[in-house]
Scaffold this active site. Structure first.
Site, PDB file in Angstrom:
ATOM      1  N   HIS A  36      -4.128   4.968   3.971  1.00 50.85           N
ATOM      2  CA  HIS A  36      -5.288   4.012   4.009  1.00 50.85           C
ATOM      3  C   HIS A  36      -6.513   4.896   3.430  1.00 50.85           C
ATOM      4  CE1 HIS A  36      -8.658   2.083   5.850  1.00 50.85           C
ATOM      5  NE2 HIS A  36      -9.012   3.024   6.614  1.00 50.85           N
TER       6      HIS A  36
ATOM      7  N   ARG B 226       0.873  -1.166   0.187  1.00 49.04           N
ATOM      8  CA  ARG B 226      -0.072   0.189   0.038  1.00 49.04           C
ATOM      9  C   ARG B 226       0.913   1.267  -0.066  1.00 49.04           C
ATOM     10  NH1 ARG B 226      -2.709   1.426   5.107  1.00 49.04           N
ATOM     11  NH2 ARG B 226      -1.475   3.085   4.843  1.00 49.04           N
TER      12      ARG B 226
ATOM     13  N   TYR C 142       3.937   6.308  10.262  1.00 48.99           N
ATOM     14  CA  TYR C 142       4.302   4.676  10.284  1.00 48.99           C
ATOM     15  C   TYR C 142       5.204   4.248   9.269  1.00 48.99           C
ATOM     16  CZ  TYR C 142      -0.090   4.409   8.162  1.00 48.99           C
ATOM     17  OH  TYR C 142      -1.052   4.369   7.135  1.00 48.99           O
TER      18      TYR C 142
END
Lengths: 322, 342
Positions: free
Chosen positions: B256, B252, B265
Site C-alpha cells: 500500500h 495491488r 496478509y
C-alpha cells in the site's frame, strides 16, 4: 430602517447580496421550493432561479463537499444546514477540507464559503434540534464563526460572511428567529467580523455573551443592584479581545455566559483570554454560567438546562462580593 | 443503460489466444503518448520507493501496477478538464506537465509541494478517503452552470466505495447531472482489507445503478480499455448526460505504501502472477506486436523519464528549507488577530 424579525433580516441579506454578486448561490435542504424550514431563503428561487437557489439532496457532507468544488469553479456558495445538529456530518468536510484548502494550495485559491445554520435551544423541538455546537466550528483552523443576537446584526454579519474571502460559519439563534423584531437598515448593510457590541453599558460587572444569552444577560442586569455591562461578542473568530478587555478593565468583574455545555466551550476561551491579558484588572474569579455536560434535554424540561437570568444574576452577585 | 456492464472490457490481447483490438482514433503518436505516460509514472513510482529507502522522501503511497488506469484515463481528458486525485494518483500531474520536483516536494513534506489547482487543472492530493468525490461533483456541476464545457474526473479506490462521502458525491453528481467521471481503481485491497471484506456487491460497477448512472467495468491493466471507457464517459458528460462510474479492475501487487508490510496478509503466489502480467509490460508487448515500438525507442523513452526524475529529485533536494513563516502564511486569506498566539 424597517422593523424585521431576525429570520426576515437573514432573508433580506441574502436577497441584497445575491442581487449584488451574481456568483453567489444558495444551496441546502428545502431552501428552494419551500424557502427553508424557517423561511430564511423564501423568495430566492423565484427571484434568482433554480440554479442559484438549489434544493439539494439530503446530505450535509455532500452539500459542503460540492460547495468546495463549486467554489473552485468560481461560485460563492452559501450553504444552509437545516439545523445545527444536522450539521455534524458536514464537519468531515469542514475539518478535512474547508478550513485547509486555501492553505493546501499555498494561498493560490480562495474558498469564500458561507455556512448558515440555526442554533440553540428554547424552541420546544425534538431531540437534536436544539444544540449549541459553536465550539466545534470555532476550533477549526481556517474557519471563522459569528453568532448574531439582533436582526440588524443577523443581516450585517451574514453580508460580511458572504463577502469574506475565508470560509465563515454563521449560527443564527433560532429562538430569536421570530421575536423580538428590531430595526434593520435597508439595502446593503455589513457588520464587520471581529467587532463586539456593547449591548448595555455598566460599570460594576461585565457579562460576556453571544446569541440567545445576550438577552439573558440583559435580563439579569435588570435584576442586579449593581451596574452591569453586557458585551455581545457577535464574532467568535475573529474575536474582539479589545472590547472585552476594555470592559473588564473598567469593571474588574466578569461572568461569561454560554448556552452550550460547559466543558471546553467557547466561554472557556473567553475566560482564558481575560485571565491571560487582564488578570491584574480582576477583583474576583472569572465565573461561567453555561449549559451542563449532558445531552440537550427533551423539551419539556429544557428550561432546567438553559441558563436563566437568575443564574446569571446569581453568578454576578457572587463575583460582586469579592 | 442499466444494469451495469459486467464483462470486463479488454482491448489488449495476449499475443496468443486473445486477439488484440484497437481504439478508434488512436494513431501511432497517441499510442506512444500513452506509453510515455506509463513509463513516466512507472519511473516516478520506482524511483520514489528508492528515494524513500534512501531517506530522501517521506512515507510514500506506491502506485506500481496502476499506471494503465492513471495514464489511460488522464490522456482521455481534454486540457480544460479537472482532475481530483487521491494520494494513489499523487504524480498524475506529471501527465499535465507538472515538474517531478513539485510532487517529490509534497512527499518530502515541503510546502513547495503545494500548487495552484488552476495551473494544471489539478486539485490537491486528497489524503482522507473519498472526501474529494463531492468536490469533483461540485466542480463539474459548477462549470456546467456557468455554461463551460469542462468535465472532471475523480480517482478513488475500492475501499472508498464504503465511505459516506463516496455515496454523497456520487448521488450529487447524478442528481445534478454533473459532467464527472467517477473512476474507481479497484485494486482489491484497502491496505490489508480485501475486497470481499469491503463489500458484498458482486461488482463495484453495480453500485452505479443505484445512482441512476451507467456503470462500466474495464480491465485496469489494459491502458487502451481504460482510455476508451474514459473517452466514452467524457463524451456522455459533455453531451449533458451526466456522470459515469468506471470500475477499473486490477490487483495491488505492491505494498500500500512504504510503511506497509503486506507479507502479513497477501498471497505471494497470486502477487507473483499479477506482477508477471503487469500493465506496462502488457502494453509494451502490444505495441511491439502492432509494430509501433522498437527497442531503441523504448530505451529512449525510459532514459528520458529517468533523466526527468533525476533532475526532479536534484531540484527537490536543492530547495531551501521552508521559511517557518509559511506556517502562518496561508491559514487564512484575512487572518483573525491572535492566530499566531501559541
Amino acid at each position: 430602517m424597517a422593523e424585521r424579525t431576525l429570520v426576515e433580516a437573514v432573508n433580506d441579506a441574502l436577497h441584497v447580496e445575491m442581487e449584488r454578486d451574481g456568483s453567489i448561490m444558495v444551496m441546502g435542504e428545502d431552501v428552494g421550493r419551500a424557502g427553508g424550514v424557517f423561511r430564511a431563503t423564501a423568495g430566492l428561487r423565484d427571484r434568482f432561479g433554480v440554479d442559484r437557489c438549489v434544493d439539494t439532496p439530503l446530505a450535509e457532507a455532500g452539500i459542503l463537499g460540492t460547495a468546495i468544488g463549486l467554489a473552485m469553479a468560481g461560485w460563492r456558495p452559501v450553504c444552509e444546514m437545516q439545523y445545527e445538529s444536522f450539521s455534524y456530518p458536514c464537519l468531515d468536510q469542514l475539518i478535512t477540507h474547508v478550513g485547509r484548502y486555501h492553505w493546501r494550495t499555498g494561498g493560490a485559491m480562495q474558498f469564500p464559503l458561507t455556512i448558515r445554520m440555526p442554533t440553540g435551544g428554547g424552541v420546544r423541538a425534538p431531540e437534536l434540534h436544539e444544540d449549541s455546537p459553536e465550539a466545534y466550528y470555532v476550533h477549526t483552523p481556517g474557519v471563522k464563526v459569528a453568532i448574531p443576537s439582533t436582526p440588524a446584526d443577523a443581516k450585517g454579519l451574514l453580508a460580511a460572511a458572504i463577502r469574506d474571502p475565508d470560509p465563515v460559519v454563521i449560527m443564527e439563534p433560532k429562538a430569536l428567529y421570530r421575536s423580538p423584531r428590531g430595526e434593520v437598515p435597508e439595502g446593503e448593510h455589513v457588520v464587520p467580523l471581529g467587532k463586539a457590541r456593547i449591548a448595555r453599558e455598566g460599570s460594576n460587572v461585565t457579562l460576556v455573551a453571544y446569541g440567545t444569552m445576550v438577552q439573558t444577560c440583559l435580563d439579569a442586569a435588570e435584576q442586579l443592584d449593581a451596574s452591569a455591562e453586557v458585551v455581545d461578542i457577535r464574532s467568535l473568530k475573529p474575536l474582539d479581545e479589545e472590547t472585552i478587555l476594555a470592559s473588564v478593565g473598567k469593571t474588574g468583574r466578569v461572568v461569561v455566559v454560554q448556552e452550550a455545555p460547559r466543558v471546553a466551550g467557547f466561554g472557556a476561551e473567553i475566560a482564558a483570554v481575560i485571565a491571560e491579558k487582564a488578570i491584574l484588572d480582576l477583583q474576583g474569579p472569572i465565573l461561567r454560567v453555561t449549559g451542563y455536560d449532558v445531552p440537550f434535554p427533551y423539551w419539556s424540561i429544557e428550561h432546567e438546562y438553559l441558563p436563566t437570568p437568575e443564574r446569571v444574576a446569581e453568578a454576578a452577585t457572587k463575583v460582586l462580593a469579592y | 443503460m442499466l444494469p451495469a456492464e459486467h464483462d470486463v472490457r479488454r482491448i489488449i490481447g495476449d499475443g496468443d489466444l486473445v486477439a488484440d483490438g484497437e481504439v478508434d482514433g488512436l494513431d501511432e503518436t497517441a499510442l506512444l503518448d500513452l506509453y510515455k505516460a506509463m513509463i513516466l509514472l512507472r519511473t516516478y513510482d520506482e524511483r520514489s520507493v528508492v528515494y524513500h529507502r534512501q531517506g530522501r522522501i517521506g512515507t510514500y503511497a506506491i502506485f506500481w501496477g496502476h499506471e494503465a488506469i492513471q495514464a489511460g484515463s488522464a490522456l482521455a481528458l481534454a486540457d480544460e478538464d479537472w482532475i481530483f486525485p487521491s494520494y494513489r494518483e499523487s504524480a498524475i500531474g506529471l501527465l499535465r506537465g507538472m515538474p517531478p520536483e513539485t510532487v517529490l516536494a509534497w512527499w518530502r513534506g515541503h510546502p513547495a509541494g503545494w500548487w495552484d489547482p488552476r495551473e494544471f487543472r489539478l486539485a490537491s492530493i486528497t489524503v482522507p478517503i473519498a472526501t474529494h468525490v463531492p468536490h469533483a461533483a461540485g466542480y463539474a456541476w459548477g462549470a456546467k452552470l456557468k455554461g463551460e464545457s469542462a468535465c472532471s474526473i475523480v480517482y478513488f479506490g475500492d475501499g472508498a466505495t464504503s465511505e459516506g462521502a463516496f455515496h454523497e458525491g456520487a448521488n450529487f453528481a447524478a442528481v445534478m447531472r454533473a459532467p464527472v467521471v467517477l473512476l474507481c481503481n479497484n485494486n482489491q485491497w484497502a491496505i490489508s482489507t480485501p475486497l470481499e471484506a469491503q463489500t458484498r456487491a458482486e461488482s463495484l460497477a453495480d453500485k452505479a445503478a443505484g445512482y441512476g448512472m451507467p456503470g462500466v467495468r474495464v480491465d485496469g491493466g489494459d491502458v487502451l480499455a481504460v482510455y476508451e471507457a474514459t473517452s466514452e464517459a467524457l463524451d456522455r458528460a459533455r453531451a449533458g448526460d451526466g456522470p459515469t462510474f468506471i470500475e477499473a479492475l486490477t490487483y495491488r501487487s505492491a505494498p500500500h505504501a512504504t510503511a506497509d508490510d503486506p507479507s502479513a496478509y497477501w498471497d505471494e503466489e497470486r502477487v507473483e502472477e499479477e506482477r508477471r502480467n503487469e500493465c506496462v509490460g502488457r502494453y509494451e508487448r502490444y505495441l511491439r506486436r502492432v509494430g509501433v515500438l522498437t527497442d531503441e525507442l523504448a530505451e529512449e523513452i525510459r532514459a528520458d523519464a529517468l533523466g526527468r526524475m533525476k533532475a526532479g529529485i536534484a531540484a527537490a533536494e536543492a530547495m531551501p528549507p521552508p521559511d517557518p513563516e509559511v506556517v502562518f502564511a496561508h491559514a487564512y486569506v484575512d487572518p483573525p488577530p491572535g492566530f499566531r498566539d501559541g
